[in-house]
Design a protein around this motif. Structure first.
Motif, PDB file in Angstrom:
ATOM      1  N   UNK A   1      92.113  64.431  11.519  1.00 58.56           N
ATOM      2  CA  UNK A   1      90.996  64.941  10.442  1.00 58.56           C
ATOM      3  C   UNK A   1      91.863  65.064   8.951  1.00 58.56           C
ATOM      4  N   UNK A   2      92.950  65.602   9.207  1.00 56.91           N
ATOM      5  CA  UNK A   2      94.030  65.785   7.941  1.00 56.91           C
ATOM      6  C   UNK A   2      93.897  64.316   7.039  1.00 56.91           C
ATOM      7  N   UNK A   3      94.504  63.372   7.656  1.00 66.18           N
ATOM      8  CA  UNK A   3      94.644  62.020   7.235  1.00 66.18           C
ATOM      9  C   UNK A   3      93.585  61.595   6.481  1.00 66.18           C
ATOM     10  N   UNK A   4      92.164  61.851   7.233  1.00 66.55           N
ATOM     11  CA  UNK A   4      90.965  61.282   6.678  1.00 66.55           C
ATOM     12  C   UNK A   4      90.382  62.011   5.497  1.00 66.55           C
ATOM     13  N   UNK A   5      90.668  63.488   5.573  1.00 66.84           N
ATOM     14  CA  UNK A   5      90.459  64.345   4.466  1.00 66.84           C
ATOM     15  C   UNK A   5      91.122  64.068   3.266  1.00 66.84           C
ATOM     16  N   UNK A   6      92.442  63.835   3.264  1.00 73.82           N
ATOM     17  CA  UNK A   6      93.121  63.476   2.208  1.00 73.82           C
ATOM     18  C   UNK A   6      92.871  61.964   1.813  1.00 73.82           C
ATOM     19  N   UNK A   7      92.542  61.151   2.739  1.00 74.31           N
ATOM     20  CA  UNK A   7      92.031  60.025   2.022  1.00 74.31           C
ATOM     21  C   UNK A   7      90.630  59.820   1.226  1.00 74.31           C
ATOM     22  N   UNK A   8      89.920  60.675   1.774  1.00 77.74           N
ATOM     23  CA  UNK A   8      88.497  60.480   1.345  1.00 77.74           C
ATOM     24  C   UNK A   8      88.126  61.781   0.414  1.00 77.74           C
ATOM     25  N   UNK A   9      88.808  62.628   0.400  1.00 76.13           N
ATOM     26  CA  UNK A   9      88.321  63.988  -0.289  1.00 76.13           C
ATOM     27  C   UNK A   9      89.473  64.420  -1.229  1.00 76.13           C
ATOM     28  N   UNK A  10      90.648  64.357  -0.841  1.00 76.12           N
ATOM     29  CA  UNK A  10      91.666  64.965  -1.362  1.00 76.12           C
ATOM     30  C   UNK A  10      92.895  63.909  -1.807  1.00 76.12           C
ATOM     31  N   UNK A  11      92.517  62.907  -2.613  1.00 77.06           N
ATOM     32  CA  UNK A  11      93.604  61.923  -2.880  1.00 77.06           C
ATOM     33  C   UNK A  11      94.656  62.415  -3.794  1.00 77.06           C
ATOM     34  N   UNK A  12      94.483  63.592  -4.511  1.00 77.65           N
ATOM     35  CA  UNK A  12      95.680  64.041  -5.562  1.00 77.65           C
ATOM     36  C   UNK A  12      96.138  65.276  -5.142  1.00 77.65           C
TER      37      UNK A  12
ATOM     38  N   UNK B   1     103.891  61.385  -8.720  1.00 81.90           N
ATOM     39  CA  UNK B   1     102.561  61.884  -8.864  1.00 81.90           C
ATOM     40  C   UNK B   1     101.995  62.266  -7.378  1.00 81.90           C
ATOM     41  N   UNK B   2     100.881  63.034  -7.542  1.00 76.87           N
ATOM     42  CA  UNK B   2     100.247  63.771  -6.547  1.00 76.87           C
ATOM     43  C   UNK B   2      99.601  62.614  -5.414  1.00 76.87           C
ATOM     44  N   UNK B   3      99.254  61.800  -6.028  1.00 71.64           N
ATOM     45  CA  UNK B   3      98.366  60.633  -5.241  1.00 71.64           C
ATOM     46  C   UNK B   3      99.445  59.924  -4.494  1.00 71.64           C
ATOM     47  N   UNK B   4     100.826  59.780  -4.647  1.00 67.62           N
ATOM     48  CA  UNK B   4     101.940  59.380  -4.170  1.00 67.62           C
ATOM     49  C   UNK B   4     101.900  59.920  -2.891  1.00 67.62           C
ATOM     50  N   UNK B   5     102.076  61.283  -3.008  1.00 68.21           N
ATOM     51  CA  UNK B   5     102.417  62.286  -1.716  1.00 68.21           C
ATOM     52  C   UNK B   5     101.129  62.025  -0.566  1.00 68.21           C
ATOM     53  N   UNK B   6     100.089  62.251  -1.395  1.00 69.19           N
ATOM     54  CA  UNK B   6      98.748  62.062  -0.229  1.00 69.19           C
ATOM     55  C   UNK B   6      98.655  60.834   0.239  1.00 69.19           C
ATOM     56  N   UNK B   7      98.952  59.707  -0.292  1.00 71.83           N
ATOM     57  CA  UNK B   7      99.171  58.390   0.275  1.00 71.83           C
ATOM     58  C   UNK B   7     100.236  58.217   1.294  1.00 71.83           C
ATOM     59  N   UNK B   8     101.289  58.923   1.114  1.00 68.16           N
ATOM     60  CA  UNK B   8     102.318  58.545   2.051  1.00 68.16           C
ATOM     61  C   UNK B   8     102.156  59.588   3.404  1.00 68.16           C
ATOM     62  N   UNK B   9     101.082  60.832   3.266  1.00 69.21           N
ATOM     63  CA  UNK B   9     100.885  61.535   4.271  1.00 69.21           C
ATOM     64  C   UNK B   9      99.689  60.636   5.281  1.00 69.21           C
ATOM     65  N   UNK B  10      98.803  60.005   4.318  1.00 71.81           N
ATOM     66  CA  UNK B  10      97.900  59.152   4.996  1.00 71.81           C
ATOM     67  C   UNK B  10      98.522  58.141   5.838  1.00 71.81           C
ATOM     68  N   UNK B  11      99.312  57.466   5.536  1.00 72.09           N
ATOM     69  CA  UNK B  11     100.257  56.489   5.893  1.00 72.09           C
ATOM     70  C   UNK B  11     100.924  56.939   7.225  1.00 72.09           C
ATOM     71  N   UNK B  12     101.567  57.987   7.017  1.00 71.93           N
ATOM     72  CA  UNK B  12     102.193  58.630   8.330  1.00 71.93           C
ATOM     73  C   UNK B  12     101.008  59.037   9.296  1.00 71.93           C
ATOM     74  N   UNK B  13      99.876  59.576   9.119  1.00 72.26           N
ATOM     75  CA  UNK B  13      99.047  59.619  10.048  1.00 72.26           C
ATOM     76  C   UNK B  13      98.611  58.696  10.684  1.00 72.26           C
ATOM     77  N   UNK B  14      98.181  57.627   9.877  1.00 71.22           N
ATOM     78  CA  UNK B  14      97.649  56.254  10.593  1.00 71.22           C
ATOM     79  C   UNK B  14      98.879  55.601  11.452  1.00 71.22           C
ATOM     80  N   UNK B  15     100.097  55.929  11.047  1.00 73.03           N
ATOM     81  CA  UNK B  15     101.278  55.307  11.895  1.00 73.03           C
ATOM     82  C   UNK B  15     101.559  56.028  13.060  1.00 73.03           C
ATOM     83  N   UNK B  16     101.474  57.244  13.102  1.00 74.25           N
ATOM     84  CA  UNK B  16     101.877  58.013  14.478  1.00 74.25           C
ATOM     85  C   UNK B  16     100.818  58.487  15.277  1.00 74.25           C
TER      86      UNK B  16
END
Length: 676
Positions: free
Chosen positions: A314-325, A164-179
């Motif tokens: 900015x990309x990670x924060x937007x995915x987390x707070x505005x575009x979760x899906x 599902x779309x949310x899994x993809x967004x969550x994975x990218x947020x995790x990637x941004x926060x990690x690196x």
């Protein structure tokens, strides 16, 4: 570069014009340099020696492989082989079967994840080493961290299971926060904030709180609690409590179906907006901070981008707070928005690779990876090729934009380069040929070129090289290597090893020369010095005519020791009639008949040799003692006379070998009487 065979000892100052040792450099490729070493050492350089060097070839890789890299390369090699085996099975079974294709994709996804785990372990190991020795390991640690970041991003974008779309967004947020983690406060700043009665007045407080809220870090709640007065009835404490509750009650896409999530997400954002509108605190500074926090939770693009330091943050924060899906194709629009307002200040190849991959420009991203690390680009292109090849045509995928023809060629050239580097390494050379073997266009040519340049240090290594030749059907190269190995051990007088490799090289002429050398030793000393050598050879290797003669000759002497004269006489006649021994060895064969003639009679009056046998022996005897062959056999008989004496337990012999004639005459008489 000097060979390892250089002698040790007192070295005198050499005469400069007497040095003839030379090195010629030739480019083997863009990655290797070939060193051709030839010549000799001057007499004055090493006391008492005049060391001559055969032409030696050294492969010197231009890229240095560290000890930590060596271990890493060895570990990931097994995953490369596993992925290739899976691909081979898929080619045989899948065809257009969707079930098999999905199973294949699942297996590849597991391999991609295993790659990530090995890379992460490698990064952790380097992190520990970097702490103890920053100067030595800092650069390698930084490069490996970048490799890990690129690999993880590509795994999320192109190799992760469909979800599902949310899994993809969550994975990218995790990637941004990690690196791309936010900068941490110093211990002094943390202590100052915690000890302050009004932490919101500290300069570092606001910036750190906003960073943590942007990243969805739970530590933001702890910082908010520092602003509470302790009076639960106060508006400030009540507002902070409500904000923390909103953070904790934020809907997670993984917990809901898509439609249900969208409803809950809308309701939750409405609550954030309502609280923002009703915000009315006495402390205007705190009110301004909390208002900004609520605007971030609402997903205000402007506030989120304004407070982000980099495009990735900015990309990670937007995915987390505005575009979760968000889906893969909508992601590009959000990325462009971030790049517009937070462009890279000094983009390096790694950062450019991130941007290209997020734009789904895979080929451009791989080209930037090539500037970063060859291991990364070779293995990443290999795995992307396998996913692309297995893609179902009618399905839409992130890999759809990747040309199959382009990735096939790019993958091969990167694997060829990587394999060529490994081929010059003293311990990783063997796995290089696994990479080259799976390059269908030029891999075989590279193997042919490189396999003969691997140093033949020991028999284990030689046999391993020959196994590689066998797997890749390189018969001529295998024979060439066997000849080199045989000559190497011949110089060291390791006869068994030398003969074994000559047999494998089918070098009948060289084997014959060695066999004649062994027979010369028999002529000179009367001893079978080669017996242990022949007995050490595997039976299946004694197929050469010369070796077979030596084996039978050893067997003949073994029969004599056991006094098995009946079998010995038949074997001796076979050796005489075979004509496989050199002519100068014929007198030895005739003398070997003496113990049989004297001790071989089991029945009184019965001849030992048959009429035909005696005739053949006499023919050879006549050949040896005739005038026209005198010079050819005189030297041999003179050598035999040195050890064929009574003191040694033999009969005295002369140039006419009269003792043989006498014994043959006796046996012939027996045959004549028996016939009469």
């Amino acid at each position: 570069m000097l060979p390892n065979s250089r002698a040790s000892g007192k070295v005198k100052r050499p005469i400069e014009n007497n040095k003839t040792l030379s090195v010629t450099l030739n480019p083997g490729s863009t990655l290797n340099v070939l060193y051709y070493l030839s010549g000799k050492y001057p007499n004055e350089e090493v006391e008492g020696n005049n060391l001559k060097c055969d032409t030696k070839i050294y492969i010197f890789p231009l890229k240095k492989i560290t000890k930590t890299q060596k271990s890493f390369y060895s570990n990931v090699h097994t995953l490369f082989i596993r992925s290739q085996e899976i691909l081979n099975i898929n080619i045989l079974t899948a065809h257009e079967n969707t079930f098999y294709r999905n199973s294949f994709n699942t297996a590849l996804q597991g391999i991609a994840l295993d790659y990530s785990r090995i890379i992460e372990d490698y990064v952790k190991e380097l992190g520990k080493l970097e702490q103890s020795n920053p100067e030595k390991y800092k650069a390698e640690y930084e490069v490996t961290t970048e490799i890990f970041a690129i690999w993880e991003l590509c795994r999320i974008l192109f190799m992760a299971p469909a979800s599902r779309k949310g899994k993809f967004s969550s994975s990218l947020v995790y990637w941004v926060n990690k690196f791309f983690p936010p900068l941490e406060l110093s211990q002094e700043e943390i202590t100052k904030i915690e000890d302050s009665f009004e932490p919101q007045m500290e300069p570092a407080f606001t910036s750190q709180l906003i960073k943590l809220v942007l990243r969805g870090d739970v530590r933001a709640q702890n910082m908010l609690n520092l602003c509470r007065t302790g009076d639960e009835t106060s508006i400030t404490d009540h507002t902070i409590k409500l904000i923390i509750q909103l953070m904790n009650n934020k809907p997670q896409v993984r917990d809901h179906e898509e439609l249900d999530f969208n409803l809950k997400w809308g309701d939750w954002r409405a609550e954030c907006s309502k609280l923002h509108d009703e915000l009315n605190l006495v402390d205007q500074d705190l009110q301004k901070i909390l208002a900004e926090v609520l605007m971030i939770l609402e997903g205000d693009d402007h506030i989120i981008i304004q407070n982000s330091l980099t495009w990735a943050g900015a990309l990670g924060s937007l995915l987390l707070h505005h575009y979760p899906t968000i889906d893969l194709y909508e992601l590009r629009n959000v990325l462009d928005l971030c790049l517009l307002h937070k462009p890279p200040k000094d983009p390096q190849d790694t950062e450019q690779a991130f941007i290209k991959f997020l734009h789904l420009k895979i080929n451009e991203g791989l080209l930037h990876c090539y500037q970063n690390d060859l291991w990364l680009t070779s293995h990443l292109s290999d795995l992307l090729y396998k996913f692309r090849q297995n893609m179902i045509p009618e399905q839409s995928s992130a890999l759809s934009s990747l040309s199959l023809d382009w990735i096939i060629g790019y993958r091969e050239f990167r694997l060829l380069e990587y394999g060529e580097i490994l081929a010059g390494h003293p311990t990783l050379w063997s796995i290089a040929f696994d990479y080259l073997r799976y390059c269908p266009t030029f891999g075989h040519n590279y193997i042919q070129e490189l396999v003969i340049k691997v140093p033949l240090d020991n028999e284990f290594k030689i046999n391993k090289i020959l196994d590689i030749c066998k797997v890749n059907d390189l018969r001529e190269e295998a024979q060439y290597i066997c000849k080199i190995a045989a000559n190497k051990y011949l110089r060291e007088k390791r006869w068994t090893s030398s003969l074994s490799y000559l047999v494998r090289a089918n070098d009948a002429l060289q084997i014959k020369l060695i066999a004649h050398q062994f027979l010369n030793d028999v002529i000179e000393t009367g001893e079978l010095k080669f017996e242990d050598t022949i007995n050490s050879l595997p039976v299946h290797e004694i197929s050469d005519v010369s070796l077979n003669f030596l084996m039978q000759y050893c067997e003949f002497h073994h029969m004599l020791k056991q006094e098995n004269y009946d079998m010995a006489k038949h074997l001796l006649i076979t050796l005489i009639r075979s004509q496989e021994s050199p002519r100068k060895f014929w007198p030895v064969l005739l003398l070997n008949a003496l113990p049989i003639l004297r001790n071989g009679g089991t029945i009184e009056g019965k001849p030992i040799f048959s009429k035909e046998d005696i005739f053949d022996i006499l023919c050879i005897l006549e050949e040896i003692t005739s005038t026209r062959r005198k010079q050819e056999f005189d030297k041999c008989i003179q050598s035999l006379m040195q050890w064929h004496t009574r003191e040694q337990g033999y009969d005295e012999i002369d140039e006419k070998l009269k003792v043989i004639r006498l014994e043959l005459a006796k046996d012939s008489a027996k045959a004549f009487i028996a016939k009469k």
